[in-house]
Design a protein around this motif. Structure first.
Motif, PDB file in Angstrom:
ATOM      1  N   ASP A  37      -2.519  26.074  26.304  1.00 51.58           N
ATOM      2  CA  ASP A  37      -3.508  26.810  27.103  1.00 51.58           C
ATOM      3  C   ASP A  37      -4.889  26.236  26.812  1.00 51.58           C
ATOM      4  OD1 ASP A  37      -5.065  28.558  28.509  1.00 51.58           O
ATOM      5  OD2 ASP A  37      -4.557  30.333  27.325  1.00 51.58           O
ATOM      6  N   ILE A  38      -5.347  25.340  27.682  1.00 50.44           N
ATOM      7  CA  ILE A  38      -6.646  24.703  27.474  1.00 50.44           C
ATOM      8  C   ILE A  38      -7.699  25.207  28.464  1.00 50.44           C
ATOM      9  CG2 ILE A  38      -5.560  22.626  26.530  1.00 50.44           C
ATOM     10  CD1 ILE A  38      -6.175  21.242  29.219  1.00 50.44           C
ATOM     11  N   ASP A  39      -7.383  26.300  29.163  1.00 44.60           N
ATOM     12  CA  ASP A  39      -8.300  26.798  30.190  1.00 44.60           C
ATOM     13  C   ASP A  39      -9.685  27.137  29.647  1.00 44.60           C
ATOM     14  OD1 ASP A  39      -6.342  26.491  32.059  1.00 44.60           O
ATOM     15  OD2 ASP A  39      -5.777  28.613  32.148  1.00 44.60           O
ATOM     16  N   ASN A  40      -9.744  27.592  28.409  1.00 44.44           N
ATOM     17  CA  ASN A  40     -11.027  27.987  27.836  1.00 44.44           C
ATOM     18  C   ASN A  40     -11.579  26.966  26.846  1.00 44.44           C
ATOM     19  OD1 ASN A  40     -11.081  30.535  29.212  1.00 44.44           O
ATOM     20  ND2 ASN A  40      -9.583  31.314  27.734  1.00 44.44           N
ATOM     21  N   ILE A  41     -11.029  25.775  26.877  1.00 41.44           N
ATOM     22  CA  ILE A  41     -11.502  24.708  25.997  1.00 41.44           C
ATOM     23  C   ILE A  41     -12.626  23.931  26.687  1.00 41.44           C
ATOM     24  CG2 ILE A  41     -10.877  22.568  24.813  1.00 41.44           C
ATOM     25  CD1 ILE A  41      -9.589  24.997  23.553  1.00 41.44           C
ATOM     26  N   ASP A  42     -13.706  23.686  25.971  1.00 42.98           N
ATOM     27  CA  ASP A  42     -14.808  22.879  26.498  1.00 42.98           C
ATOM     28  C   ASP A  42     -14.434  21.409  26.344  1.00 42.98           C
ATOM     29  OD1 ASP A  42     -17.135  21.705  27.311  1.00 42.98           O
ATOM     30  OD2 ASP A  42     -18.353  22.400  25.607  1.00 42.98           O
ATOM     31  N   LEU A  43     -13.983  20.805  27.422  1.00 41.62           N
ATOM     32  CA  LEU A  43     -13.520  19.425  27.355  1.00 41.62           C
ATOM     33  C   LEU A  43     -14.651  18.435  27.131  1.00 41.62           C
ATOM     34  CD1 LEU A  43     -10.706  19.336  30.074  1.00 41.62           C
ATOM     35  CD2 LEU A  43     -10.484  19.576  27.600  1.00 41.62           C
ATOM     36  N   ASN A  44     -15.888  18.868  27.287  1.00 44.86           N
ATOM     37  CA  ASN A  44     -17.011  17.988  26.996  1.00 44.86           C
ATOM     38  C   ASN A  44     -17.137  17.682  25.508  1.00 44.86           C
ATOM     39  OD1 ASN A  44     -18.683  19.275  29.768  1.00 44.86           O
ATOM     40  ND2 ASN A  44     -18.557  17.076  29.373  1.00 44.86           N
ATOM     41  N   LYS A  45     -16.409  18.425  24.698  1.00 46.44           N
ATOM     42  CA  LYS A  45     -16.349  18.113  23.266  1.00 46.44           C
ATOM     43  C   LYS A  45     -15.548  16.835  23.038  1.00 46.44           C
ATOM     44  CE  LYS A  45     -14.482  19.860  18.865  1.00 46.44           C
ATOM     45  NZ  LYS A  45     -13.678  20.936  18.193  1.00 46.44           N
ATOM     46  N   TYR A  46     -14.682  16.518  23.991  1.00 50.66           N
ATOM     47  CA  TYR A  46     -13.787  15.377  23.840  1.00 50.66           C
ATOM     48  C   TYR A  46     -14.065  14.245  24.817  1.00 50.66           C
ATOM     49  CZ  TYR A  46     -11.189  18.968  21.291  1.00 50.66           C
ATOM     50  OH  TYR A  46     -10.827  19.960  20.414  1.00 50.66           O
ATOM     51  N   PHE A  47     -14.597  14.562  25.992  1.00 53.46           N
ATOM     52  CA  PHE A  47     -14.816  13.578  27.039  1.00 53.46           C
ATOM     53  C   PHE A  47     -16.262  13.635  27.526  1.00 53.46           C
ATOM     54  CE2 PHE A  47     -10.377  14.921  27.309  1.00 53.46           C
ATOM     55  CZ  PHE A  47      -9.682  13.733  27.492  1.00 53.46           C
ATOM     56  N   THR A  48     -16.772  12.507  27.989  1.00 56.29           N
ATOM     57  CA  THR A  48     -18.059  12.500  28.664  1.00 56.29           C
ATOM     58  C   THR A  48     -17.850  12.984  30.106  1.00 56.29           C
ATOM     59  OG1 THR A  48     -17.824  10.250  29.510  1.00 56.29           O
ATOM     60  CG2 THR A  48     -18.776  10.510  27.295  1.00 56.29           C
ATOM     61  N   ASN A  49     -18.925  13.302  30.777  1.00 56.92           N
ATOM     62  CA  ASN A  49     -18.813  13.726  32.183  1.00 56.92           C
ATOM     63  C   ASN A  49     -18.211  12.617  33.041  1.00 56.92           C
ATOM     64  OD1 ASN A  49     -19.841  16.340  31.905  1.00 56.92           O
ATOM     65  ND2 ASN A  49     -21.965  15.638  32.039  1.00 56.92           N
ATOM     66  N   VAL A  50     -18.543  11.380  32.718  1.00 53.67           N
ATOM     67  CA  VAL A  50     -17.991  10.245  33.468  1.00 53.67           C
ATOM     68  C   VAL A  50     -16.475  10.171  33.262  1.00 53.67           C
ATOM     69  CG1 VAL A  50     -17.956   7.728  33.671  1.00 53.67           C
ATOM     70  CG2 VAL A  50     -20.135   8.932  33.409  1.00 53.67           C
ATOM     71  N   ASN A  83       0.825  -1.206   0.000  1.00 52.87           N
ATOM     72  CA  ASN A  83       0.000   0.000   0.000  1.00 52.87           C
ATOM     73  C   ASN A  83       0.857   1.254   0.000  1.00 52.87           C
ATOM     74  OD1 ASN A  83      -2.676  -0.954   0.033  1.00 52.87           O
ATOM     75  ND2 ASN A  83      -2.635  -1.289   2.247  1.00 52.87           N
ATOM     76  N   ARG A  84       0.428   2.260  -0.728  1.00 52.56           N
ATOM     77  CA  ARG A  84       0.962   3.602  -0.533  1.00 52.56           C
ATOM     78  C   ARG A  84       0.205   4.215   0.641  1.00 52.56           C
ATOM     79  NH1 ARG A  84       0.821   6.540  -6.311  1.00 52.56           N
ATOM     80  NH2 ARG A  84       1.604   8.292  -5.045  1.00 52.56           N
ATOM     81  N   VAL A  85       0.901   5.050   1.419  1.00 56.55           N
ATOM     82  CA  VAL A  85       0.325   5.577   2.659  1.00 56.55           C
ATOM     83  C   VAL A  85       0.299   7.099   2.615  1.00 56.55           C
ATOM     84  CG1 VAL A  85       0.482   5.606   5.171  1.00 56.55           C
ATOM     85  CG2 VAL A  85       1.219   3.579   3.904  1.00 56.55           C
ATOM     86  N   VAL A  86      -0.865   7.669   2.894  1.00 56.83           N
ATOM     87  CA  VAL A  86      -1.025   9.119   2.887  1.00 56.83           C
ATOM     88  C   VAL A  86      -1.576   9.597   4.223  1.00 56.83           C
ATOM     89  CG1 VAL A  86      -1.309   9.318   0.382  1.00 56.83           C
ATOM     90  CG2 VAL A  86      -3.318   8.882   1.821  1.00 56.83           C
ATOM     91  N   VAL A  87      -1.459  10.895   4.459  1.00 52.82           N
ATOM     92  CA  VAL A  87      -1.972  11.520   5.676  1.00 52.82           C
ATOM     93  C   VAL A  87      -3.266  12.238   5.316  1.00 52.82           C
ATOM     94  CG1 VAL A  87      -1.521  13.170   7.534  1.00 52.82           C
ATOM     95  CG2 VAL A  87       0.372  11.836   6.549  1.00 52.82           C
ATOM     96  N   THR A  88      -4.364  11.849   5.968  1.00 55.18           N
ATOM     97  CA  THR A  88      -5.675  12.414   5.623  1.00 55.18           C
ATOM     98  C   THR A  88      -6.321  13.227   6.739  1.00 55.18           C
ATOM     99  OG1 THR A  88      -6.746  10.319   6.257  1.00 55.18           O
ATOM    100  CG2 THR A  88      -6.165  10.617   3.929  1.00 55.18           C
ATOM    101  N   GLY A  89      -5.695  13.266   7.893  1.00 53.32           N
ATOM    102  CA  GLY A  89      -6.243  14.057   8.991  1.00 53.32           C
ATOM    103  C   GLY A  89      -5.152  14.427   9.972  1.00 53.32           C
ATOM    104  N   MET A  90      -5.275  15.586  10.600  1.00 55.40           N
ATOM    105  CA  MET A  90      -4.286  16.003  11.599  1.00 55.40           C
ATOM    106  C   MET A  90      -4.967  16.780  12.725  1.00 55.40           C
ATOM    107  SD  MET A  90      -0.824  17.025   9.478  1.00 55.40           S
ATOM    108  CE  MET A  90      -1.440  18.536   8.738  1.00 55.40           C
ATOM    109  N   GLY A  91      -4.365  16.675  13.901  1.00 56.98           N
ATOM    110  CA  GLY A  91      -4.820  17.435  15.051  1.00 56.98           C
ATOM    111  C   GLY A  91      -3.625  17.811  15.893  1.00 56.98           C
ATOM    112  N   VAL A  92      -3.726  18.911  16.628  1.00 59.21           N
ATOM    113  CA  VAL A  92      -2.580  19.359  17.420  1.00 59.21           C
ATOM    114  C   VAL A  92      -3.035  20.119  18.653  1.00 59.21           C
ATOM    115  CG1 VAL A  92      -2.318  21.535  16.157  1.00 59.21           C
ATOM    116  CG2 VAL A  92      -0.318  20.495  17.259  1.00 59.21           C
ATOM    117  N   CYS A  93      -2.332  19.881  19.737  1.00 57.18           N
ATOM    118  CA  CYS A  93      -2.530  20.626  20.979  1.00 57.18           C
ATOM    119  C   CYS A  93      -1.135  21.065  21.408  1.00 57.18           C
ATOM    120  CB  CYS A  93      -3.186  19.732  22.031  1.00 57.18           C
ATOM    121  SG  CYS A  93      -3.562  20.565  23.581  1.00 57.18           S
ATOM    122  N   ALA A  94      -0.737  22.240  20.940  1.00 61.23           N
ATOM    123  CA  ALA A  94       0.634  22.714  21.123  1.00 61.23           C
ATOM    124  C   ALA A  94       0.659  23.965  21.992  1.00 61.23           C
ATOM    125  CB  ALA A  94       1.262  23.017  19.768  1.00 61.23           C
ATOM    126  N   PRO A  95       1.818  24.284  22.555  1.00 61.90           N
ATOM    127  CA  PRO A  95       1.921  25.493  23.389  1.00 61.90           C
ATOM    128  C   PRO A  95       1.573  26.774  22.639  1.00 61.90           C
ATOM    129  CG  PRO A  95       3.777  24.045  23.820  1.00 61.90           C
ATOM    130  CD  PRO A  95       3.055  23.469  22.638  1.00 61.90           C
TER     131      PRO A  95
END
Length: 425
Positions: free
Chosen positions: A54-67, A3-15
């Motif tokens: 700086d994640i102070d103003n990030i809504d973590l419920n977008k990524y995690f459930t309350n549990v 297979n040839r391999v490509v990058v189709t998505g990226m995400g970053v949490c950087a300083p």
């Protein structure tokens, strides 16, 4: 056929940026994410600055459930889940229904020290005789594979789900491991990347080694100085980077965005011999790794037009440039353009390779080569090898075609991945 391999998505949490949009603007505009941290001063650190998302103003419920958020005290897991889920979404992928895992998708997400704050919290409870108050999250937040376990479960991945750990080589190594799995047709999609915790319990050991800068506590943005004659050590950082790797056939079938193609790479070790130690590289091993990456990619050295180096702002920077020159057989005006993003956010340890690979690939989509900061006074040993025009101080409107990205880590370990623009055929 592989297979040839490509990058189709990226995400970053950087300083210096959370999410691709903010991160790319920071790289283009040379925005620093290094700040003074009073906590480090109060703890008598020599280096009182660091790069921390700086994640102070990030809504973590977008990524995690309350549990999932209940009792969550592991910054690396938070950064990694943010970057990983963002990359999955960026690739246009959906979460597999609960009753049906995606057998063709997996996760390789690396880390160094994970959940150190949670571990400290747990130790105190154990020492106080409150074992029963540890709760059900202390194990999953402190085991090394906690980050891949979180992501694998959130996304419903049924292929290989694991964590690698090779110090500062971790992120680049994870990418090459995922690449190999898809190339050999053992998976169709792999979420790869790495994360690193924040805080004094991670950074303290490096401060004790006196390899962090101590003269820039009042001027944090000038502290991280890759390739500079006045570099005095690396600024510690943290965060996470994530990439979705996919077989080219699958990406074309989905009509996915393609950021670039991985055409090869190499991983090796210097065995802590011939000058290599627990904390210093065996230069011959580095050169072998870089040459092997070219051979694996089936390209010639002169085809590499840009290098994103490890280049940490230590005394080892000149040696790294010398190793690149030996491996490529290039110098002076013929040397590729070279940059290091660490001047803007420090050395993010286990997360460094993955964050920097995201930045490396963004140069393809932006048709630009991002500049270096804090290297107005290039180290004289580097000046002997590379023409100054090949070390851009600001963003260049030059579209790179092939970029070599390398990472080197404690334990005398090395990794190099070769990215190429994807030409739609």
């Amino acid at each position: 056929m592989e297979n040839r391999v490509v990058v189709t998505g990226m995400g970053v949490c950087a300083p210096n940026g959370i999410g691709l949009s903010e991160f790319v603007q920071s790289l283009k505009n040379q925005t620093s994410g290094i700040n003074f941290h009073p906590e480090l001063k109060n703890l008598n650190f020599g280096c009182q600055i660091a790069g921390k998302p700086d994640i102070d103003n990030i809504d973590l419920n977008k990524y995690f459930t309350n549990v999932q958020l209940k009792g969550l005290n592991a910054s690396g897991i938070v950064y990694g889940v943010m970057a990983g889920k963002d990359a999955w979404e960026d690739a246009g992928l959906t979460v597999t229904p609960e009753e049906n895992p995606d057998w063709d998708s997996g996760v390789i997400f690396g880390t160094g020290i994970l959940g150190v704050d949670k571990f400290r919290e747990s130790i105190y409870k154990v020492d106080e005789g409150n074992v029963r108050r540890l709760g059900s999250t202390s194990v999953v937040q402190t085991m090394a594979s906690g980050i891949s376990a979180y992501l694998g479960g959130m996304l419903g991945c049924g292929n290989l789900v694991t964590t690698n750990s090779s110090a500062c080589t971790t992120g680049t190594e994870a990418i090459l491991m995922g690449y190999e799995r898809i190339k050999l047709k053992k998976a169709t999609k792999m979420l790869v990347g790495s994360c690193s915790d924040s805080g004094p319990y991670v950074w303290g050991g490096f401060d004790a080694m006196r390899i962090l800068p101590r003269k820039h506590n009042e001027n944090p943005e000038a502290a991280s100085r890759p390739m500079s004659a006045t570099a005095t050590g690396f600024v510690p950082g943290s965060g996470a980077g994530a990439l979705v790797l996919e077989s080219l056939d699958s990406a074309l079938e989905r009509r996915a965005t393609i950021y670039g193609e991985i055409i090869g790479g190499a991983i090796n070790s210097g065995g802590q011999r011939a000058g290599g130690t627990m904390t210093a590289p065996n230069n011959e091993a580095v050169v072998r790794c870089l040459k092997s990456a070219l051979e694996d990619s089936k390209i010639k050295a002169e085809q590499v037009d840009t290098i994103n180096g490890h280049l940490t702002a230590t005394a080892k920077d000149p040696a790294e440039i010398k190793n690149w020159s030996k491996a490529l057989g290039r110098k002076g005006i013929g040397f590729p353009y070279v940059n290091s993003f660490k001047g803007m956010f420090g050395h993010c340890l286990a997360a460094a390779g993955s964050i920097e690979c995201v930045g490396t690939l963004l140069q393809f989509s932006e048709n630009q080569i991002f500049g270096n900061v804090n290297c107005e006074d290039i180290h004289p040993e580097i000046n002997k090898i590379v023409d100054e025009s090949r070390i851009p101080r600001s963003t260049l409107n030059i579209a790179p075609k092939i970029i070599a990205k390398a990472s080197f880590g404690f334990g005398d370990v090395n990794a190099c991945v070769i990215f190429k623009t994807y030409d739609f055929e």
